[in-house]
Design a protein around this motif. Structure first.
Motif, PDB file in Angstrom:
ATOM      1  N   ALA A 555       6.762  -4.124   7.893  1.00 30.17           N
ATOM      2  CA  ALA A 555       7.323  -2.998   8.650  1.00 30.17           C
ATOM      3  C   ALA A 555       8.277  -2.183   7.792  1.00 30.17           C
ATOM      4  O   ALA A 555       8.312  -0.942   7.862  1.00 30.17           O
ATOM      5  N   VAL A 556       9.115  -2.854   6.972  1.00 30.38           N
ATOM      6  CA  VAL A 556      10.040  -2.149   6.081  1.00 30.38           C
ATOM      7  C   VAL A 556       9.264  -1.330   5.044  1.00 30.38           C
ATOM      8  O   VAL A 556       9.588  -0.159   4.762  1.00 30.38           O
ATOM      9  N   MET A 557       8.233  -1.921   4.464  1.00 35.55           N
ATOM     10  CA  MET A 557       7.451  -1.221   3.443  1.00 35.55           C
ATOM     11  C   MET A 557       6.688  -0.046   4.034  1.00 35.55           C
ATOM     12  O   MET A 557       6.451   0.960   3.353  1.00 35.55           O
ATOM     13  N   LYS A 559       7.922   1.746   6.444  1.00 35.34           N
ATOM     14  CA  LYS A 559       8.952   2.747   6.659  1.00 35.34           C
ATOM     15  C   LYS A 559       9.297   3.466   5.351  1.00 35.34           C
ATOM     16  O   LYS A 559       9.626   4.664   5.346  1.00 35.34           O
ATOM     17  N   PHE A 560       9.226   2.737   4.229  1.00 35.66           N
ATOM     18  CA  PHE A 560       9.502   3.317   2.914  1.00 35.66           C
ATOM     19  C   PHE A 560       8.217   3.220   2.070  1.00 35.66           C
ATOM     20  O   PHE A 560       8.013   2.251   1.337  1.00 35.66           O
ATOM     21  N   PRO A 561       7.341   4.207   2.176  1.00 34.49           N
ATOM     22  CA  PRO A 561       6.000   4.128   1.566  1.00 34.49           C
ATOM     23  C   PRO A 561       6.007   4.051   0.043  1.00 34.49           C
ATOM     24  O   PRO A 561       4.984   3.683  -0.547  1.00 34.49           O
ATOM     25  N   ASN A 562       7.122   4.364  -0.599  1.00 35.01           N
ATOM     26  CA  ASN A 562       7.166   4.286  -2.071  1.00 35.01           C
ATOM     27  C   ASN A 562       7.799   2.985  -2.567  1.00 35.01           C
ATOM     28  O   ASN A 562       7.913   2.772  -3.774  1.00 35.01           O
ATOM     29  N   MET A 563       8.221   2.169  -1.646  1.00 31.41           N
ATOM     30  CA  MET A 563       8.884   0.916  -2.029  1.00 31.41           C
ATOM     31  C   MET A 563       7.891  -0.046  -2.668  1.00 31.41           C
ATOM     32  O   MET A 563       6.769  -0.222  -2.193  1.00 31.41           O
ATOM     33  N   GLY A 599      -2.379  -3.938   5.376  1.00 28.94           N
ATOM     34  CA  GLY A 599      -2.119  -2.511   5.193  1.00 28.94           C
ATOM     35  C   GLY A 599      -1.239  -2.101   4.049  1.00 28.94           C
ATOM     36  O   GLY A 599      -1.024  -0.904   3.842  1.00 28.94           O
ATOM     37  N   ILE A 600      -0.710  -3.030   3.252  1.00 28.56           N
ATOM     38  CA  ILE A 600       0.145  -2.664   2.127  1.00 28.56           C
ATOM     39  C   ILE A 600      -0.718  -2.569   0.865  1.00 28.56           C
ATOM     40  O   ILE A 600      -1.462  -3.505   0.535  1.00 28.56           O
ATOM     41  N   SER A 601      -0.595  -1.444   0.151  1.00 35.31           N
ATOM     42  CA  SER A 601      -1.392  -1.239  -1.058  1.00 35.31           C
ATOM     43  C   SER A 601      -1.060  -2.298  -2.103  1.00 35.31           C
ATOM     44  O   SER A 601       0.111  -2.639  -2.320  1.00 35.31           O
ATOM     45  N   ARG A 602      -2.121  -2.798  -2.775  1.00 38.46           N
ATOM     46  CA  ARG A 602      -1.942  -3.829  -3.790  1.00 38.46           C
ATOM     47  C   ARG A 602      -1.054  -3.338  -4.932  1.00 38.46           C
ATOM     48  O   ARG A 602      -0.325  -4.114  -5.547  1.00 38.46           O
TER      49      ARG A 602
END
Length: 644
Positions: A555-557, A559-563, A599-602
């Motif tokens: 959820a945090v990642m 919210k911050f798509p460049n993290m 859903g988080i990019s590798r």
């Protein structure tokens, strides 16, 4: 329990259908009907020794001993009864069970208590027995709480039922008095009881016992007084007799009543019975609340739960009384509750044979809540309770010295007063309130202590170091809740159970900020208090409970798509270095794959296992450590590498 048996509010219902064993037993039956039990025992035994057997004979012989508190002897005849027939009234199952406890046959006693509960449809009693099969171990658990010894004023007669009055102790006794016309009761061949006073020494030992008051004495029983703080009013128990008039119930029995008297010019006058007494039921054993606005007592009045219940009644400012109220099923059972005593801390002590105990009457306690309800009733344990009858418990909460009565083996008389000293278990709850991420203390945080029923005990502020301590109101072997609050942080509450020994119980609380700053180098695991992503033993599949924590990171990642985040997995030092490195690496990569799948990019994730190479303490190979210390090394980290 010979004299006290008359005052327990349980009266025999005697059948008029006697067996045809001849004039000898008929004579015994007549004495039995008049409660002349000492005579009856001798005659019944002569009949039994000749080989005669009958249900009626063994019932009466067992009862003759049981109602004089000689349970060990009652056990012999109840055994004969049940060997002859089990087709007997349910109360005999109960009496037999209590008698079995007196001789240490607890397994068989539980067997007959179970049958008693079944016969009386007592589902609660049956459930308690089934759910607390180890109840004796629990009762004996706190056996070091009390130191018990003879009080110093016991005689061969019955001495019982004490109460504090200033620096003295008032009690009832069947000892020989100076009255040449003193009467004996045919029940037990002992004198009727009068009130006596004894001096209380600094160590609690009693001495110089003498008659308390001629004005309060009658030719029948007086017992269990309670005095107002000013010493000018007394409530006490007496047989139904006043102003030379003897009252009897419809079945010709002198019941018990509570009377009131006033001290005037050094003499007790205006002896009057309380308005809720009756000729047809007993009211006895008064006790006063600390504010003297409530009188507690025991009674077998109609409408109760059992053979005798504990009631309370309001004492109005004008001296009148309210309507008696039953304390309810939280306190009372379908058997006997009697001899109430309430402390200045609103702790109710009473005796009952309706709950799981050591045998006979046991002393129990319950704390009164602010709404006048009661906490769970607890057996006070041994050595106060014994296989015989234990009752009339009183205690000075400041000195922790008190007294109770028992007819246990090894006493001086039939009932004896024992002195006890509470070996006080002192507990404090202390801790520190900190920031969850930085571990810095939070001075001024509000900390509140609640009891097990969520009743507020006390609130305070953490000091300059974030530390707090609760001392007053904390007891041993109790459950509490500690709540920490700060306007910039989320409120957090934890439960704490204090042990059954003196000491300190820690309740450290780390608070999480409502708004949490995130920057490069932040460990998201610390932000969300994730100590470890859990896997099954030697596995690396994500467990459902771990998935919940991973969703927080995801959820945090989102919210911050460049993290970008580096996943780091650590083990403790157990197992080999190579094994731990491989296991942690697989777990780190398994964590990464779960996050990619959700859903988080590798490209935003990296993962590595460090095995045991970055221990946070000295728990390396060959160093003995606790499980808690090893746990600190088994951790997962989610380090923020960049935010752009």
């Amino acid at each position: 329990m010979k004299v006290k048996a008359i005052l327990l509010l349980t009266f025999l219902s005697i059948s008029s259908a006697y067996s045809q064993l001849g004039l000898t037993q008929a004579k015994a039956d007549r004495k039995y009907d008049k409660y002349a039990y000492i005579d009856a025992i001798e005659i019944y035994e002569k009949v039994a020794e000749k080989g005669h057997k009958s249900v009626d004979l063994f019932e009466k012989l067992g009862n003759s001993y049981y109602f004089n508190g000689e349970y060990d002897k009652a056990e012999r005849w109840y055994s004969e009864l049940f060997a002859l027939s089990e087709d007997v009234p349910s109360e005999y199952y109960f009496r037999y069970a209590q008698s079995l406890k007196a001789v240490g046959k607890y397994d068989k006693a539980d067997e007959y208590m179970k049958k008693f509960y079944q016969k009386t449809n007592d589902t609660q009693g049956l459930q308690d027995l089934q759910e607390h099969k180890e109840y004796l171990e629990q009762i004996r658990k706190g056996s070091d709480r009390y130191s018990v010894e003879d009080s110093g004023i016991n005689t061969e007669y019955s001495d019982y039922g004490s109460v504090f009055k200033d620096s003295d102790l008032i009690f009832a006794s069947a000892r020989k008095s100076k009255d040449v016309f003193q009467k004996k009761h045919t029940w037990n061949d002992q004198y009727f009881t009068n009130l006596y006073v004894a001096k209380v020494g600094d160590d609690g030992k009693l001495s110089d016992a003498k008659e308390f008051s001629k004005e309060l004495d009658s030719k029948f029983h007086e017992s269990t007084p309670v005095f107002t703080k000013d010493g000018n009013t007394v409530y006490f128990t007496r047989n139904n007799y006043n102003d030379g008039k003897k009252g009897k119930s419809d079945d010709k029995i002198m019941k018990l009543k509570v009377y009131k008297a006033t001290l005037k010019d050094g003499k007790w006058e205006d002896i009057t019975e309380l308005p809720f007494n009756s000729d047809n039921y007993s009211v006895a054993h008064p006790a006063l609340s600390a504010d003297e606005k409530t009188l507690y007592f025991s009674s077998d009045m109609p409408g109760g739960y059992g053979l005798s219940d504990i009631y309370k009644v309001a004492i109005n400012e004008n001296g009148t009384f309210g309507t008696p109220e039953n304390l309810g099923e939280k306190i009372n059972t379908n058997l006997r509750e009697t001899f109430p005593f309430i402390t200045d801390k609103n702790e109710l002590y009473f005796s009952t044979d309706g709950r799981l105990g050591v045998g006979g009457l046991d002393v129990f306690s319950s704390k009164m809540n602010k709404d006048n309800s009661f906490t769970v009733v607890k057996n006070v344990g041994v050595p106060v309770n014994s296989p015989k009858d234990d009752f009339a418990y009183v205690v000075n909460t400041k000195t922790h010295i008190g007294y109770f009565t028992s007819n246990r083996d090894g006493g001086v008389g039939s009932d004896d007063i024992y002195k006890f000293k509470e070996n006080v278990c002192e507990q404090v709850i202390k801790g520190v309130i900190t920031d969850q991420v930085s571990s810095q203390p939070l001075p001024g945080a509000k900390v509140s202590l609640f009891d097990a029923n969520m009743e507020l005990i006390k609130s305070l502020e953490a000091d300059s170091k974030g530390e707090f301590i609760f001392e007053d109101g904390v007891e041993c072997d109790k459950k509490y809740y500690v709540r920490a609050e700060n306007q910039d942080y989320e409120t957090k509450e934890i439960n704490v159970i204090t042990p059954l020994k003196s000491g300190e119980t820690r309740a450290d609380i780390a608070l999480q900020k409502k708004v949490m700053p995130v920057d490069v180098g932040t460990d998201l695991a610390k932000v969300f208090d994730i100590s470890i992503i859990y896997f099954d033993l030697d596995k690396w599949n994500i467990r459902p409970d771990a998935a919940v924590d991973l969703e927080k990171i995801i959820a945090v990642m989102n919210k911050f798509p460049n993290m970008k985040v580096d996943i780091r997995s650590h083990t403790d030092s157990r197992q080999t270095h190579k094994y731990n490195e491989r296991l942690s690496d697989r777990r780190a990569k398994s964590t990464l794959e779960y996050m990619v799948k959700n859903g988080i990019s590798r490209s935003r994730l990296s993962a590595r296992g460090y095995g045991e190479t970055q221990l946070v303490n000295g728990c390396s190979d060959g160093i003995p450590c606790s499980e808690a210390d090893h746990q600190k090394n088994r951790r997962s980290e989610f380090i923020v590498l960049s935010m752009d």
